[in-house]
Scaffold this motif. Sequence first.
Motif, mmCIF file in Angstrom:
data_model
loop_
_atom_site.group_PDB
_atom_site.id
_atom_site.type_symbol
_atom_site.label_atom_id
_atom_site.label_comp_id
_atom_site.label_asym_id
_atom_site.label_seq_id
_atom_site.Cartn_x
_atom_site.Cartn_y
_atom_site.Cartn_z
ATOM 1 N N PHE A 33 0.830 -1.206 0.000
ATOM 2 C CA PHE A 33 0.000 0.000 0.000
ATOM 3 C C PHE A 33 0.859 1.248 0.000
ATOM 4 C CE2 PHE A 33 -2.052 3.365 2.428
ATOM 5 C CZ PHE A 33 -3.154 3.586 1.638
ATOM 6 N N LEU A 34 1.891 1.211 0.823
ATOM 7 C CA LEU A 34 2.767 2.380 0.867
ATOM 8 C C LEU A 34 3.431 2.608 -0.479
ATOM 9 C CD1 LEU A 34 4.637 2.503 4.258
ATOM 10 C CD2 LEU A 34 3.302 4.271 3.158
ATOM 11 N N ASN A 35 3.798 1.498 -1.082
ATOM 12 C CA ASN A 35 4.459 1.631 -2.379
ATOM 13 C C ASN A 35 3.528 2.271 -3.396
ATOM 14 O OD1 ASN A 35 6.207 1.393 -4.456
ATOM 15 N ND2 ASN A 35 5.755 -0.758 -4.870
ATOM 16 N N SER A 36 2.341 1.740 -3.454
ATOM 17 C CA SER A 36 1.409 2.296 -4.437
ATOM 18 C C SER A 36 1.069 3.741 -4.106
ATOM 19 C CB SER A 36 0.136 1.452 -4.490
ATOM 20 O OG SER A 36 -0.459 1.397 -3.215
ATOM 21 N N LEU A 37 0.936 4.013 -2.821
ATOM 22 C CA LEU A 37 0.649 5.387 -2.418
ATOM 23 C C LEU A 37 1.782 6.315 -2.825
ATOM 24 C CD1 LEU A 37 -1.198 7.314 -0.792
ATOM 25 C CD2 LEU A 37 0.246 6.817 1.172
ATOM 26 N N ALA A 38 2.988 5.847 -2.603
ATOM 27 C CA ALA A 38 4.130 6.675 -2.950
ATOM 28 C C ALA A 38 4.178 6.916 -4.450
ATOM 29 C CB ALA A 38 5.417 6.003 -2.483
ATOM 30 N N ALA A 41 1.457 9.349 -5.362
ATOM 31 C CA ALA A 41 1.801 10.698 -4.894
ATOM 32 C C ALA A 41 2.895 11.287 -5.760
ATOM 33 C CB ALA A 41 2.262 10.644 -3.440
ATOM 34 N N ARG A 42 3.799 10.440 -6.178
ATOM 35 C CA ARG A 42 4.865 10.948 -7.030
ATOM 36 C C ARG A 42 4.302 11.406 -8.366
ATOM 37 N NH1 ARG A 42 8.880 6.519 -8.098
ATOM 38 N NH2 ARG A 42 7.232 5.900 -9.522
ATOM 39 N N ILE A 58 -0.260 13.970 -1.315
ATOM 40 C CA ILE A 58 -0.744 12.747 -0.670
ATOM 41 C C ILE A 58 -2.225 12.865 -0.362
ATOM 42 C CG2 ILE A 58 -0.610 11.420 1.448
ATOM 43 C CD1 ILE A 58 2.336 11.712 1.371
ATOM 44 N N VAL B 825 10.387 4.264 4.835
ATOM 45 C CA VAL B 825 9.793 3.365 3.842
ATOM 46 C C VAL B 825 9.188 4.169 2.707
ATOM 47 C CG1 VAL B 825 7.970 1.688 3.454
ATOM 48 C CG2 VAL B 825 9.366 1.555 5.504
ATOM 49 N N PHE B 826 8.502 5.214 3.085
ATOM 50 C CA PHE B 826 7.835 6.001 2.051
ATOM 51 C C PHE B 826 8.852 6.662 1.132
ATOM 52 C CE2 PHE B 826 5.738 9.818 0.454
ATOM 53 C CZ PHE B 826 4.603 9.240 -0.076
ATOM 54 N N PHE B 829 10.146 4.236 -1.287
ATOM 55 C CA PHE B 829 9.245 3.927 -2.397
ATOM 56 C C PHE B 829 9.020 5.123 -3.297
ATOM 57 C CE2 PHE B 829 7.445 0.474 0.399
ATOM 58 C CZ PHE B 829 8.049 -0.525 -0.331
ATOM 59 N N ALA B 830 9.122 6.289 -2.727
ATOM 60 C CA ALA B 830 8.788 7.478 -3.511
ATOM 61 C C ALA B 830 9.826 7.717 -4.596
ATOM 62 C CB ALA B 830 8.698 8.696 -2.600
ATOM 63 N N THR B 832 11.694 9.972 -4.950
ATOM 64 C CA THR B 832 11.946 11.400 -5.194
ATOM 65 C C THR B 832 12.049 12.078 -3.837
ATOM 66 O OG1 THR B 832 9.596 11.849 -5.300
ATOM 67 C CG2 THR B 832 10.725 11.485 -7.389
ATOM 68 N N ALA B 841 0.059 13.824 7.001
ATOM 69 C CA ALA B 841 -0.878 13.307 6.011
ATOM 70 C C ALA B 841 -0.706 11.803 5.857
ATOM 71 C CB ALA B 841 -0.671 14.006 4.675
ATOM 72 N N MET B 846 -2.321 6.255 6.755
ATOM 73 C CA MET B 846 -2.009 4.922 7.267
ATOM 74 C C MET B 846 -2.976 4.521 8.361
ATOM 75 S SD MET B 846 0.188 3.718 5.441
ATOM 76 C CE MET B 846 0.432 2.229 6.397
ATOM 77 N N PHE B 849 -5.951 3.372 6.620
ATOM 78 C CA PHE B 849 -5.677 2.131 5.908
ATOM 79 C C PHE B 849 -5.619 0.955 6.875
ATOM 80 C CE2 PHE B 849 -2.389 -0.880 4.603
ATOM 81 C CZ PHE B 849 -3.003 -1.404 3.482
ATOM 82 N N TYR B 883 -3.417 -6.604 -5.658
ATOM 83 C CA TYR B 883 -1.977 -6.767 -5.736
ATOM 84 C C TYR B 883 -1.601 -8.164 -6.218
ATOM 85 C CZ TYR B 883 -1.786 -2.455 -3.123
ATOM 86 O OH TYR B 883 -1.943 -1.160 -2.735
ATOM 87 N N TYR B 897 9.346 -7.438 -1.890
ATOM 88 C CA TYR B 897 9.161 -6.421 -0.863
ATOM 89 C C TYR B 897 9.652 -6.835 0.522
ATOM 90 C CZ TYR B 897 6.367 -3.752 -4.099
ATOM 91 O OH TYR B 897 5.959 -3.016 -5.164
#
Lengths: 71, 959
Positions: A33-38, A41-42, A58, B825-826, B829-830, B832, B841, B846, B849, B883, B897
């Motif tokens: 979920f975090l991955n997809s969210l990131a 958001a990107r 976000i 973690v974010f 994954f981001a 950037t 936020a 989370m 979620f 997923y 992951y």
Amino acid sequence: EDVRVVEATLKGRKNRRVGNRATLKIELAVLLFLNSLAEEARVKAFEEKSATIRAQHINAVTKKMLKRARG
Amino acid sequence: MDPPDDLSARVLLRHIQDMEPPRTPINSGEDQAPSDSPLPSGSPLQHGRLLRSSKTQRESQFQSPQNIVRRSLRQKIHQSITRKSLLATKRRTPSIVLRKHSVSTLSPRQLLKLIQETGPVMSPLVHESAPPAELQPPSADPNPPSLQSSIELSGLDLSDPSMEDVSIQKGLSRKRPRRSLNVTAFQKLLKDAAKKRESSAGDNSSLSPSSSTSLGLQSPFDADGEKSGIQRKVPHRRRTSGRTLIKQQIGGPVMSPLVHESATPAELQPPSADPNPPSLQSSIELSGLDLSDPSMEDVSIQKGLSRKRPRRSLNVTAFQKLLKDAAKKRESSAGDNSSLSPSSSTSLGLQSPFDADAEKSGIQRKVPHRRRTSGRSFNAAMNKQQITDVSSHRLSAQNIAEDANFEGLTLALSKLSETDIMNCHTTLYDPQGAVDSSLSVLAAQDKPTASTCQEETQEERGEMAGEKSVEVFSGEDGAATDECVPGSHEKGKDDVNKTEAEDSQPNDDRADGFLTFEIGVRDESEEEEAAVEPQAEEGEAAVEPQAEDEGMDPSQTEEEAVADSQSEEEGVAAGARTEDEGESESRAENVVVLESQCDVEEPQAAEDASGLQTNDEAPQEEEWEEEELERDTRHVGHRAYRSEGGLVMPVTEAREDPTDAAGSSEIGSKGLGALGSNTSLEASPSQMGTPEEPEPSLQERLENEAVGRKSSSFHLVQVSHDAEACERQSDGGDAPAEDAAEQQEEWADDDDDEEDTHYEELPDKTPAFVKQKRIFLASNPPPLTLHVENVQASSSSEALPKAKQKQVRRKKTEAVLPKTCLMSVFKHFAKTKVSADVFPALNNVMDKFLDRLSLDLETYAAHAKRKTITVDDVKLLLRRQGYINDKMPVEVLIEKYLRMEQRRILIPIATSGNVVVPKIKKCSPPLFFFFLNRQSDNFFSGLHAKKFFLPFYLVLYCI
């Protein structure tokens, strides 16, 4: 440590026991979920021509992601 | 062709001529005057003609510019030519006329200024008039001197109008669209002239230039279109700011493009007609000068238009570069071919600004109109309400006013940051959605519908986010136009802030307009009071009184709705108010910056409340308000959760109310004790909830803005989460009210009086929950809540700030996920940069979620009649979340992951001795075969031909 964290958070939220391996998978779900969210958001951030992900991005993506995360 | 209107202008011009020395051209002495000035044909007449032309053009502007301009020019030329029969002479004459007019550079300026004073409308036409008049002469006249003079003159004239433009801006700002039309007309004239040239002039050079001109005219469109597409944002911004600014200032920058254009067209023909290098250079130089002039003007105007600057400068510079390049080419080649490039370049310079303007106007028009109407309706409604209702609810209004003041302060502060701007814009659209939602609520009072409506509104928000920039500008425009802010002609940022404030206003206005209730009166009265106080307290806020007032509106609306309920229950309200005031004080201390969201949310809530008030079910209305507020704060998750879970009306309400109120046991108990009626009870909690709820939202905003108080806001968020969790637990549990009460007790035990405002809030809100439970479910009343009440009563508003800080630390440990973990973690994954303000936020997301996740997993486990959540449940969840699908097995995700040790636990692997490491418990033969198959794939990595291994497996199995 992540596992512990997830475990702890889940314990606070769940009335049912969680299997040992299930916690790992739950962590996997969280990570996914975090991955997809990131990613979303990107994308949103790039749409708005900002290189950095901000809270507004976000917030903008949150709804979609949560909807997708419906079980 | 001389209309009667010309008389005044003529008189003026003649006056000026008489006053001026006849030799002014010589005095100007810039160049060509001596050769052409001697013409005896009567300067006055020519001046008059010029005036005529200008006049006619003026008229043309008023009417349809294109046709009239064309006709007038041609006819004038013919008339001027009538004296001299020959065509060549004819064509010469206009040029001469122009010469004289232009030669006396000083006089025309004065004339133009006078004309401007009389009629500002003239200026744009003047630009055009000069070049078209020149169009013919170059083609007809091969005489180098005359051409040079004409060209130079044109350049001079152009420069002059630019100066004039600055002064005349008022009139011009309005005319923009027309101007574009004029430009097109002018282009047409140019084309016609080019055609004429081709036909009349035998020079080969003329042909090439004409073609070049036409090319130049059309080709630029593409480039311009691209430019506009790329640069849209900036122009919009420019416009908005310009409008907000004094119109004169606006006009200045707008004009500059025209000047460029005028200069360029003038230059277009001369090169084509004249092969003479010197003349070309001179013209180019002149044009360059003209261009530089507008740039200077822009510099003068920079204050207000600081944003616009970059683009303008770019255009000018680029254009100048093009001109220079063209000039160089000409110098080198000095031939006919060179004319093509310059013309094209000039044409490019010409059209780019216009296109952008046209697009701007087209895009921005819609919203402002809408705004206006809303604003007007709102004003009217406000006036009526004031007249009728002022006297009735004074007391309540005053009580509310204090709270409103505090909120207003907090609201006003928020406007400083840009993010706030975004919010305001989002707010603009929200009201519409809110209106829809209110309407829908009226139609069907069922919660699901309301929730859907709200979802829609937020969806709109999300959609709007992409378009925010445009919308924002439009909104600003609308506000500016509507209210005619000119009185406070502040520049730059101040203007922006005002516009924002105005934007927020219309939203409020709309909401109020829909509400035909008493709210309006109170709002204004409160606004005035509030406006005064905030100014004194906050210097920044003082700068923007309007913004503050506007900001006050939403909060006031909220409180007005509350006030209605208060009128019903004044006794309960008094206690609530005291607490509210304390909270508001804490807010003021915190200097909460963000109101925009609050504004949006509040009007919606007010609308919903008002709409529902018509109905007998006041409590539900108030609940709705609370719900909406919460939703705004916690946007998506809550709604979905509600929509899913809240099929049953009472249950959902109960659940939501506690979340909103978060547990104000004191008030609830009071309400219960004092007022037996359901409405009164519900109303009291709603009152409590509304003032309290804005806080978390505001603080969340603060977090987003990274004001540095993240910790406090974060705490608030966490508190809200806790409240939610409590609620859910209560819902999940058999006796929700009891659970909540227990939790409250725990908290109360933990908390001393000093500790936390949050705890106070929580107990405060719980009563609503309890009440509703009571009402709907007729469940047990809370004795525990009373205990909590005592605690809260002891806790004073003064202690709140200190307590907050303390609690921040404590709550941090209760974060949904630890900050470092989550953020790392974010960020991973981001891929950037991630700003630090993301965390609140993210934490919010989370939280939702995980709530949903746990709920789903529990549901799955319960469905399987298990008490333990197993891997299969999670796998099913992942599958349902998309997923895992046919193409993406779980194992791949795990390998991707999760770390190696986790993978080892989750994925069974065959080791030496044919031992599968995580033991596969249920190993019925086919399953065993399946696992063997899969692990063999692992084992023989790279070999996927299962058929080949099939016999081998069989053998293994047999063994």
